[in-house]
Design an enzyme around this catalytic site. Structure first.
Site, PDB file in Angstrom:
ATOM      1  N   ASP A 352      62.461 -94.811  -3.971  1.00 46.63           N
ATOM      2  CA  ASP A 352      62.405 -95.516  -5.130  1.00 46.63           C
ATOM      3  C   ASP A 352      61.155 -96.193  -5.149  1.00 46.63           C
ATOM      4  O   ASP A 352      60.191 -96.041  -6.065  1.00 46.63           O
ATOM      5  CB  ASP A 352      63.286 -96.389  -5.155  1.00 46.63           C
ATOM      6  CG  ASP A 352      63.935 -96.837  -6.459  1.00 46.63           C
ATOM      7  OD1 ASP A 352      63.609 -95.921  -7.484  1.00 46.63           O
ATOM      8  OD2 ASP A 352      64.655 -97.763  -6.763  1.00 46.63           O
ATOM      9  N   ASP A 414      71.021 -97.124  -9.857  1.00 40.31           N
ATOM     10  CA  ASP A 414      70.837 -98.390  -9.349  1.00 40.31           C
ATOM     11  C   ASP A 414      72.474 -99.126  -9.267  1.00 40.31           C
ATOM     12  O   ASP A 414      72.650-100.233  -9.047  1.00 40.31           O
ATOM     13  CB  ASP A 414      69.866 -99.168 -10.132  1.00 40.31           C
ATOM     14  CG  ASP A 414      68.763 -98.690 -10.204  1.00 40.31           C
ATOM     15  OD1 ASP A 414      68.183 -98.409  -8.914  1.00 40.31           O
ATOM     16  OD2 ASP A 414      68.021 -98.890 -11.135  1.00 40.31           O
TER      17      ASP A 414
END
Length: 539
Positions: A352, A414
């Site tokens: 990420d 997420d």
């Protein structure tokens, strides 16, 4: 369960050219009542006032039959104290605005049939020009022509936009709620399968309880696939976006069925099975209610696919399908150990951060690959958005809600990645009879991590890799609870504690004691050997 879509709020700055959204308030001459339209301007040409009441109301000179690239296109008398509205194309922004300024214009509106982009120039050109220049969409120009007369006036302004919006509260509740419900459901179903393997209602229930244990090799393959797909989307977005939309429709309809079936199977009607047939997926004679539910789920998914660009209401369907998909994945995919949880979360944490903060130094345009793919490339010809996100429109009263950035987004990754850890904590709680302290603590850690993400977003005003904050908050919280309870070895190895974990106490049925009759003196007792010559009754 891609985590390739990140949390994206606010403006996306492309090619390092500053651009801001503003408003153009149109009205008929002599009237105060009018209508706002979205414009996109570059404050380096000239800034706009923040309040409509402080903005100058000037008459529009409609020159939309021209592109204003040569002096011959300037009308006799110029644009004194007026704002010309011209078409985009054939020359640079600087050439257009320079012609407008030297002929007395107080601003310039450029009508664009393409996506609104910042009207760029260089430093010298910015210093020469002192009138505002902004882009207006072609559709809005047509609406202006229909709504207002030839004597229309315009006032351009750029109101301050609130840093935080109420839709963040909805995003927060949806994300935390999905993680909590999915983690609780996954843990409960897993424990039920361990203790009730002998109970199966039908084939659908067997399929509903199937799970997939994630191994380190699977984690490695998954991350490589994520990286490859993200780069391919960045390079070939217009070709692959429809494939992602199709995958989302299929996966979300399956997820919606999985979430609704536990409720539908309690309905007493529709239990009869269809006649014998050779149709695909129907040869096992599924129940009528299963077919009806399947048709409903597919219909919801297809409806979203057809009307996905209807910003007024299609986001509700997308969020519903997205939440169902996340719940299905949390129930199906299982991390067997805290070691596997740590490996997955740490690897995706690095993934990420790399694609959000490092890739701008590697791309020619200085773009973040993650943010560019999440928001949709600025040069995309399809203008399609990836559906693997929860999205909620802005709820504040800012007139900028009219512009082309009304949604806040949170990627499925997420939710799913920390949610798998929450599910593992719940299973560990039940097996160790620890009153769900791991589950509650990890869920609270997820909520805190999401709040920290919001704060970082408000401070930095750029797209944030949410796992940068969610991974430490969830992992460290779970680890702290395990250390506090002195259960880290069992918590780390996961599957090893199943054999030694305390099992639920067995409930013994009461036994009625009846008196045993005294044996007859001539009869042998149970422990007495038969005498010689007596035949034994035992075989």
């Amino acid at each position: 369960m891609r985590s390739g879509i990140r949390l994206v709020f606010g403006a996306i700055f492309v090619n390092q050219v500053l651009g801001e959204y503003g408003m153009a308030h149109f009205s008929d001459k002599g009237t105060r009542k009018g209508k706002d339209y979205c414009i996109f301007f570059n404050p380096q040409w000239a800034r706009l006032p923040q309040d409509l009441h402080k903005a100058s109301r000037l008459q529009i000179h409609d020159l939309t039959a021209s592109v204003l690239c040569s002096p011959s296109e300037v009308p006799v008398g110029g644009f004194t104290n007026r704002i010309p509205m011209v078409l985009r194309g054939n020359c640079t922004f600087y050439e257009k605005v320079r012609l407008a300024q030297i002929n007395g214009a107080k601003g310039l509106l450029i009508v664009s049939k393409d996506r609104l982009t910042p009207p760029a120039g260089n430093k010298t050109q910015y210093e020469e020009i002192d009138i505002p220049v902004a882009l207006l969409s072609y559709a809005d120009m047509l609406d202006i022509s229909r709504t207002f007369g030839k004597g229309r006036e315009v006032a351009m302004y750029a109101p301050n936009e609130p840093v935080l919006d109420y839709n963040m509260v909805i995003i927060f509740l949806m994300a935390v709620g999905t993680v909590a419900i999915g983690g609780y459901w996954a843990g409960s179903r897993d424990i039920k399968k361990r203790y009730m393997k002998h109970k199966r209602d039908d084939g659908a229930e067997k399929q509903d309880e199937e799970t997939v244990d994630v191994t380190p090799i699977m984690i490695g393959v998954f991350v490589v696939m994520c990286c490859t797909m993200l780069v391919l989307l960045y390079l070939f977005y217009d070709h692959l976006v429809y494939m992602i939309i199709g995958i989302f429709c299929l996966a979300s309809s399956i997820g919606l069925f999985s979430c609704l079936w536990p409720f539908v199977r309690r309905i007493p009607i529709g239990k009869c099975r269809i006649p014998e047939n050779n149709l695909p997926y129907c040869h096992k004679r599924p129940q009528v209610r299963m077919l009806v539910l399947s048709a409903f789920c597919v219909a919801v998914s297809v409806t979203w696919a057809v009307f996905r660009n209807e910003d007024q209401w299609a986001w509700v369907l997308q969020d519903t399908l997205g939440i169902a998909f996340c719940l299905y994945m949390l129930k199906t995919i299982r991390l067997p150990t805290f070691k596997a949880c740590t490996l997955l979360l740490v690897v995706l944490f690095v993934y990420d951060v790399f694609f959000v903060f490092i890739t701008p130094f590697l791309t020619k345009s200085g773009e973040s690959i993650m943010v560019e793919v999440a928001a949709g490339p600025s040069d995309s010809s399809t203008h399609e958005k990836l559906p693997m996100v929860l999205k909620v429109p802005r709820l504040n009263s800012s007139p900028l809600a009219l512009c082309d950035r009304p949604f806040s987004l949170l990627g499925f990754g997420d939710i799913l990645v920390p949610g798998l850890l929450v599910a593992y904590c719940h299973r560990f709680d039940i097996l160790m009879q620890s009153s769900r302290i791991y589950f509650v603590a990890c869920t609270i850690g997820y909520g805190i991590g999401l709040l920290v993400t919001f704060v970082a977003l408000a401070l930095m005003q750029i797209g944030q890799p949410a796992l940068l904050y969610l991974v430490p908050c969830t992992l460290l919280t779970s680890l702290a609870v395990a250390l506090w309870r002195r259960e880290l070895p069992l918590f780390w190895t996961g599957s090893g504690f199943v054999k030694d974990a305390p099992q639920p106490p067995l409930v013994k049925s009461p036994v009625k004691c009846t008196p045993v009759p005294e044996p007859h003196p001539d009869e042998p007792t149970a422990n007495q050997e038969p005498q010689d010559g007596e035949a034994s009754n035992q075989s």
